[in-house]
Design a protein around this motif. Structure first.
Motif, PDB file in Angstrom:
ATOM      1  N   ARG A 134     -32.539  -7.086  -1.624  1.00 35.81           N
ATOM      2  CA  ARG A 134     -31.218  -7.022  -0.981  1.00 35.81           C
ATOM      3  C   ARG A 134     -30.501  -8.369  -0.950  1.00 35.81           C
ATOM      4  NH1 ARG A 134     -34.217  -3.825   2.862  1.00 35.81           N
ATOM      5  NH2 ARG A 134     -34.334  -5.654   4.193  1.00 35.81           N
ATOM      6  N   HIS A 135     -31.204  -9.433  -1.307  1.00 36.08           N
ATOM      7  CA  HIS A 135     -30.646 -10.782  -1.192  1.00 36.08           C
ATOM      8  C   HIS A 135     -29.444 -10.953  -2.126  1.00 36.08           C
ATOM      9  CE1 HIS A 135     -30.495 -15.091  -0.822  1.00 36.08           C
ATOM     10  NE2 HIS A 135     -31.487 -15.070   0.053  1.00 36.08           N
ATOM     11  N   PRO A 136     -28.243 -11.302  -1.597  1.00 36.14           N
ATOM     12  CA  PRO A 136     -27.049 -11.348  -2.447  1.00 36.14           C
ATOM     13  C   PRO A 136     -27.168 -12.332  -3.611  1.00 36.14           C
ATOM     14  CG  PRO A 136     -26.531 -11.890  -0.130  1.00 36.14           C
ATOM     15  CD  PRO A 136     -27.976 -11.612  -0.184  1.00 36.14           C
ATOM     16  N   ALA A 137     -27.679 -13.531  -3.321  1.00 36.65           N
ATOM     17  CA  ALA A 137     -27.778 -14.536  -4.394  1.00 36.65           C
ATOM     18  C   ALA A 137     -28.697 -14.044  -5.497  1.00 36.65           C
ATOM     19  CB  ALA A 137     -28.299 -15.847  -3.816  1.00 36.65           C
ATOM     20  N   VAL A 138     -29.735 -13.339  -5.087  1.00 34.84           N
ATOM     21  CA  VAL A 138     -30.699 -12.848  -6.069  1.00 34.84           C
ATOM     22  C   VAL A 138     -30.074 -11.752  -6.917  1.00 34.84           C
ATOM     23  CG1 VAL A 138     -32.899 -11.684  -6.337  1.00 34.84           C
ATOM     24  CG2 VAL A 138     -32.621 -13.427  -4.569  1.00 34.84           C
ATOM     25  N   ILE A 139     -29.366 -10.855  -6.250  1.00 35.78           N
ATOM     26  CA  ILE A 139     -28.735  -9.757  -6.984  1.00 35.78           C
ATOM     27  C   ILE A 139     -27.784 -10.319  -8.022  1.00 35.78           C
ATOM     28  CG2 ILE A 139     -27.140  -7.804  -6.787  1.00 35.78           C
ATOM     29  CD1 ILE A 139     -28.457  -7.276  -4.033  1.00 35.78           C
ATOM     30  N   GLU A 140     -27.049 -11.334  -7.622  1.00 30.43           N
ATOM     31  CA  GLU A 140     -26.090 -11.905  -8.558  1.00 30.43           C
ATOM     32  C   GLU A 140     -26.780 -12.628  -9.715  1.00 30.43           C
ATOM     33  OE1 GLU A 140     -22.451 -15.060  -8.704  1.00 30.43           O
ATOM     34  OE2 GLU A 140     -23.161 -14.372  -6.750  1.00 30.43           O
ATOM     35  N   ALA A 141     -27.720 -13.505  -9.348  1.00 28.59           N
ATOM     36  CA  ALA A 141     -28.297 -14.374 -10.374  1.00 28.59           C
ATOM     37  C   ALA A 141     -29.331 -13.674 -11.241  1.00 28.59           C
ATOM     38  CB  ALA A 141     -28.954 -15.575  -9.707  1.00 28.59           C
ATOM     39  N   TYR A 142     -30.037 -12.745 -10.686  1.00 27.39           N
ATOM     40  CA  TYR A 142     -31.171 -12.247 -11.425  1.00 27.39           C
ATOM     41  C   TYR A 142     -31.127 -10.745 -11.615  1.00 27.39           C
ATOM     42  CZ  TYR A 142     -35.940 -11.622 -12.918  1.00 27.39           C
ATOM     43  OH  TYR A 142     -37.048 -11.283 -13.621  1.00 27.39           O
ATOM     44  N   LEU A 143     -31.166 -10.035 -10.502  1.00 30.56           N
ATOM     45  CA  LEU A 143     -31.209  -8.581 -10.622  1.00 30.56           C
ATOM     46  C   LEU A 143     -29.920  -8.070 -11.248  1.00 30.56           C
ATOM     47  CD1 LEU A 143     -32.819  -7.728  -7.190  1.00 30.56           C
ATOM     48  CD2 LEU A 143     -33.914  -8.076  -9.398  1.00 30.56           C
ATOM     49  N   VAL A 192     -43.718  -6.113 -10.047  1.00 29.30           N
ATOM     50  CA  VAL A 192     -43.736  -7.170  -9.040  1.00 29.30           C
ATOM     51  C   VAL A 192     -43.501  -6.605  -7.654  1.00 29.30           C
ATOM     52  CG1 VAL A 192     -42.414  -9.132  -8.167  1.00 29.30           C
ATOM     53  CG2 VAL A 192     -43.066  -9.037 -10.568  1.00 29.30           C
ATOM     54  N   MET A 193     -42.470  -5.782  -7.517  1.00 28.27           N
ATOM     55  CA  MET A 193     -42.076  -5.305  -6.198  1.00 28.27           C
ATOM     56  C   MET A 193     -43.165  -4.450  -5.563  1.00 28.27           C
ATOM     57  SD  MET A 193     -39.291  -6.707  -5.513  1.00 28.27           S
ATOM     58  CE  MET A 193     -37.938  -7.592  -6.256  1.00 28.27           C
ATOM     59  N   GLU A 194     -43.916  -3.727  -6.412  1.00 26.60           N
ATOM     60  CA  GLU A 194     -44.958  -2.883  -5.870  1.00 26.60           C
ATOM     61  C   GLU A 194     -46.185  -3.690  -5.458  1.00 26.60           C
ATOM     62  OE1 GLU A 194     -46.700   0.693  -7.973  1.00 26.60           O
ATOM     63  OE2 GLU A 194     -44.524   1.021  -8.089  1.00 26.60           O
ATOM     64  N   LEU A 195     -46.450  -4.736  -6.213  1.00 34.90           N
ATOM     65  CA  LEU A 195     -47.707  -5.458  -6.037  1.00 34.90           C
ATOM     66  C   LEU A 195     -47.593  -6.622  -5.062  1.00 34.90           C
ATOM     67  CD1 LEU A 195     -50.628  -5.877  -7.165  1.00 34.90           C
ATOM     68  CD2 LEU A 195     -49.598  -7.424  -8.833  1.00 34.90           C
ATOM     69  N   ALA A 196     -46.477  -7.352  -5.121  1.00 37.63           N
ATOM     70  CA  ALA A 196     -46.426  -8.645  -4.443  1.00 37.63           C
ATOM     71  C   ALA A 196     -46.308  -8.490  -2.933  1.00 37.63           C
ATOM     72  CB  ALA A 196     -45.240  -9.449  -4.964  1.00 37.63           C
ATOM     73  N   ASP A 197     -46.921  -9.425  -2.192  1.00 32.73           N
ATOM     74  CA  ASP A 197     -46.736  -9.490  -0.751  1.00 32.73           C
ATOM     75  C   ASP A 197     -45.464 -10.265  -0.439  1.00 32.73           C
ATOM     76  OD1 ASP A 197     -49.350  -8.319   0.207  1.00 32.73           O
ATOM     77  OD2 ASP A 197     -50.026  -9.861  -1.188  1.00 32.73           O
ATOM     78  N   ARG A 198     -45.256 -11.318  -1.215  1.00 27.96           N
ATOM     79  CA  ARG A 198     -44.046 -12.106  -1.056  1.00 27.96           C
ATOM     80  C   ARG A 198     -43.531 -12.484  -2.425  1.00 27.96           C
ATOM     81  NH1 ARG A 198     -44.391 -17.066   1.413  1.00 27.96           N
ATOM     82  NH2 ARG A 198     -46.550 -17.213   0.726  1.00 27.96           N
ATOM     83  N   VAL A 199     -42.237 -12.799  -2.483  1.00 31.25           N
ATOM     84  CA  VAL A 199     -41.612 -13.126  -3.768  1.00 31.25           C
ATOM     85  C   VAL A 199     -40.827 -14.428  -3.610  1.00 31.25           C
ATOM     86  CG1 VAL A 199     -39.986 -12.355  -5.544  1.00 31.25           C
ATOM     87  CG2 VAL A 199     -41.384 -10.670  -4.326  1.00 31.25           C
ATOM     88  N   VAL A 200     -40.945 -15.308  -4.603  1.00 37.50           N
ATOM     89  CA  VAL A 200     -40.098 -16.503  -4.663  1.00 37.50           C
ATOM     90  C   VAL A 200     -39.210 -16.349  -5.890  1.00 37.50           C
ATOM     91  CG1 VAL A 200     -40.073 -18.975  -5.136  1.00 37.50           C
ATOM     92  CG2 VAL A 200     -41.698 -18.047  -3.483  1.00 37.50           C
ATOM     93  N   VAL A 201     -37.907 -16.541  -5.704  1.00 34.76           N
ATOM     94  CA  VAL A 201     -36.980 -16.392  -6.832  1.00 34.76           C
ATOM     95  C   VAL A 201     -36.507 -17.774  -7.264  1.00 34.76           C
ATOM     96  CG1 VAL A 201     -34.901 -15.258  -7.671  1.00 34.76           C
ATOM     97  CG2 VAL A 201     -36.190 -14.261  -5.779  1.00 34.76           C
ATOM     98  N   MET A 202     -36.549 -18.003  -8.568  1.00 31.19           N
ATOM     99  CA  MET A 202     -36.069 -19.276  -9.112  1.00 31.19           C
ATOM    100  C   MET A 202     -34.958 -19.039 -10.111  1.00 31.19           C
ATOM    101  SD  MET A 202     -39.523 -21.425  -9.913  1.00 31.19           S
ATOM    102  CE  MET A 202     -38.654 -22.816 -10.616  1.00 31.19           C
ATOM    103  N   ASP A 203     -34.049 -20.003 -10.190  1.00 32.63           N
ATOM    104  CA  ASP A 203     -33.049 -19.986 -11.259  1.00 32.63           C
ATOM    105  C   ASP A 203     -32.609 -21.413 -11.523  1.00 32.63           C
ATOM    106  OD1 ASP A 203     -31.458 -19.003 -13.184  1.00 32.63           O
ATOM    107  OD2 ASP A 203     -29.931 -18.166 -11.855  1.00 32.63           O
TER     108      ASP A 203
END
Ligand code: ADP
Ligand code: MG
Length: 593
Positions: free
Chosen positions: A577-586, A551-562
């Motif tokens: 780098r998004h804190p909420a994303v790191i916590e919830a997903y990454l 995803v990170m290599e291909l996508a122009d933009r990313v939307v994260v859902m949870d």
């Protein structure tokens, strides 16, 4: 290896010789088998192709027979006019029955054909106009070009001529744009609708065709017997027709032909031999026959035809891709300019009872970009895909595709507008060739109907559809597999076939639900390259994917859902780098690895 057409040639030759060597009862038997074949071929279409069941075909046979009998005796009509009247009557009845029941899923059709079978039988038996249980006698002979048909051999020619024409036209029909759509009815309704196929229409068409074939058989029967009574049109007979199809192998036209022989001949043999052996045995032969049939179905659930076929190995057909070599693919539609907004979601919400699977999701997708939708399992990504592609409409919110609101459209409409998708759980027709599966994606781009294809008037267009499908496969690097049954491919490749099918629709927006799942590293690289090429051509791509590197290599933009919510949106670097994303997903992924 035998040439492919040799068995057909031998069969036709045998039919030609039959009236020269057979006389009396055996030839008459063969005529009756032929009449059953006509009815059973309708069931092959209805049940084998469409996955629908009818117990009431004998009622349609009866309608053809009684139309012939009554109109020529009471009304003194010309026999050929009675055929037209019978066909019109049957068509009207089948349309009505089909229209009422086929829009509902489940067992409505089989049940209503049961009721139909009983009702029509009672009508024949109780109507004084139709002669009650005695029936109608004195039907005039059928004449063709001033030639009266009275002998068995004449009916032999008529009946088997009809059989062979039905086999030929149905074979052509199934091998066409609308034929593929018909073949998708069995187990692929949701997918077919997403490809723009009106599945209800095709179910009704199959039901009407099956009824018309039955009517033709009844019409011939009436002139062969020169009298009719209700007995041959009972519900029991309707069930026997279905049985013939199942015993022979309802998945194939020749299975239907074989079934009628395999049902009638042993029955006849048992009848004569068992009664010779045991004196006047009434029901004993029925029991033996029943047991025999159960054993056959136990041993060969797909019918006997697939087993018979294996007895004569045939040469492989020429590869389909070769025949399309010179053909031009279909014309493509004008595409939006790069950077135009293709899709816009505003506060899209989807509830399943109390569960909010998507809560007020908003974002945009533009032409010439890849937007990735990521999030843990159960985040609501596939649900959102189903809202966008109109498979399952949102509870509230608005979705605009190419500037037009689509939240209340059906999936056929959005497909027609230029949205095409793949499914997280692969939805291919496993027995159909890879090429045919992909060609189904181009359904909306052709226009010839099944009637034209029955007479092969669609060949130029069909070649272009196939060339389009081959092109799509070539782009996805699967051309070498075009002729294989789709189900024989590894799951990863099946996903790529789904992408090729979506491309065959010539979309402006491509929705891909976990396209890289099950692919190996190198295959993922190939897929990424393909998607990059498509993006550069100006396609908008919305994709759900779990492989973050991909995803990170291909996508122009990313939307994260949870949990149904949109957590974040941005460039891949920002998302990392998004804190909420790191916590919830990454973070979650990191913990588990
Ligand atoms: P994802 O694709 O992100 O893994 P889904 O969209 O498949 O997630 O599912 C989101 C939530 O909605 C899950 O909790 C799932 O159980 C629920 N859900 C999905 N489809 C249905 C449905 N047809 N009926 C009820 N609940 C559903
Ligand atoms: Mg999902």
């Amino acid at each position: 290896m035998m040439p492919r057409r040799l068995p057909l040639f031998l069969f036709v030759a045998a039919l030609c010789i039959a009236p020269l060597v057979l006389r009396g009862y055996p030839l008459l038997m063969l005529n009756y088998v032929g009449l059953s074949v006509i009815v059973v071929l309708g069931l092959v279409l209805l049940t084998g192709v469409g996955g629908l069941t009818s117990f009431g075909q004998a009622a349609f046979v009866g309608m053809g027979a009684y139309a012939a009998a009554w109109l020529t005796t009471a009304m003194s009509w010309n026999p050929w006019l009675s055929l037209i009247a019978g066909l019109l009557l049957t068509t009207a009845a089948a349309l009505l029955l089909g229209w009422v029941t086929l829009r509902m899923s489940g067992h409505y059709l089989p049940l209503s054909t049961l009721a139909w079978g009983i009702a029509i039988y009672l009508l024949f038996g109780n109507s004084q106009t139709l002669g009650g249980q005695t029936g109608i006698t004195g039907i005039p002979p059928l004449s063709l070009f001033g030639w009266q048909l009275t002998e068995s051999w004449q009916f032999h020619i008529l009946i088997w001529g009809v059989v062979l024409s039905i086999v030929w036209t149905v074979h052509n029909m199934l091998d066409s744009r609308e034929g593929r759509a018909m073949r998708a009815l069995k187990g692929g309704v949701l997918m077919a609708e997403a490809m723009g196929v009106n599945t209800t229409r095709f179910k009704i068409i199959l039901f009407v065709l099956a009824a018309q074939y039955a009517c033709v058989a009844g019409w011939i029967y009436a002139y062969m017997q020169r009298f009719v009574n209700p007995t041959p049109f009972s519900l029991g007979q309707g069930i026997e027709y279905l049985f013939m199809g199942v015993v022979g192998g309802i998945g194939d036209l020749w299975g239907g032909v074989a079934g009628s022989f395999l049902y009638a001949l042993p029955r006849e043999w048992l009848h004569s031999h068992l009664s010779a052996l045991l004196g006047r045995s009434g029901s004993f032969e029925g029991i033996v026959f029943g047991v025999l049939m159960i054993v056959i179905l136990q041993r060969a659930p797909e019918g006997l035809w697939p087993h018979l076929r294996r007895l004569w190995p045939l040469r492989e057909p020429a590869p389909v891709t070769a025949s399309t070599a010179g053909a031009t693919p279909l014309d493509v539609r004008p595409k939006p300019a790069k950077g135009d907004t293709i899709l816009r979601l505003d506060a899209v919400t989807k509830r399943f009872g109390g569960l909010v699977a998507n809560n007020a999701i908003s974002f945009e997708v533009r032409a010439g970009e890849v937007l990735a939708l990521i999030g843990p399992n159960g985040a609501g990504k596939s649900t959102l895909f189903n809202c966008i592609s109109a498979v399952n409409p949102p509870s509230s919110g608005s979705i605009r595709f190419l500037g037009k609101p689509v939240e209340h459209c059906d999936s056929r409409r959005v497909a027609r507008m230029g949205m095409s998708r793949t499914f997280q759980h692969v939805r291919l027709l496993p027995r159909m060739s890879v090429l045919d599966n992909v060609a189904l994606g181009a359904h909306l781009r052709g226009r010839h109907s099944f009637v034209a294809s029955a007479w092969r008037l669609d060949r130029a267009q069909e070649l272009r559809i196939q060339a389009t499908a081959r092109d799509a496969l070539e782009r996805c690097g699967l051309c070498a597999k075009a002729h294989l049954p789709a189900g024989s491919l590894p799951l990863g490749s099946q996903r790529v076939v789904e992408i090729a099918r979506a491309l065959a629709a010539d979309p402006s927006l491509l929705l891909l639900d976990e396209p890289a799942a099950g692919l190996r590293y190198l295959e993922k690289r190939e897929l990424a390259k393909l998607l990059e090429r498509l993006r550069d051509e100006g396609l908008a791509i919305l994709l759900v994917e779990h492989d973050l590197d991909f995803v990170m290599e291909l996508a122009d933009r990313v939307v994260v859902m949870d949990f149904g919510e949109k957590l974040a949106e941005g460039m891949p670097q920002e998302i990392r780098r998004h804190p909420a994303v790191i916590e919830a997903y990454l973070g979650g992924v990191g913990d588990s690895t």
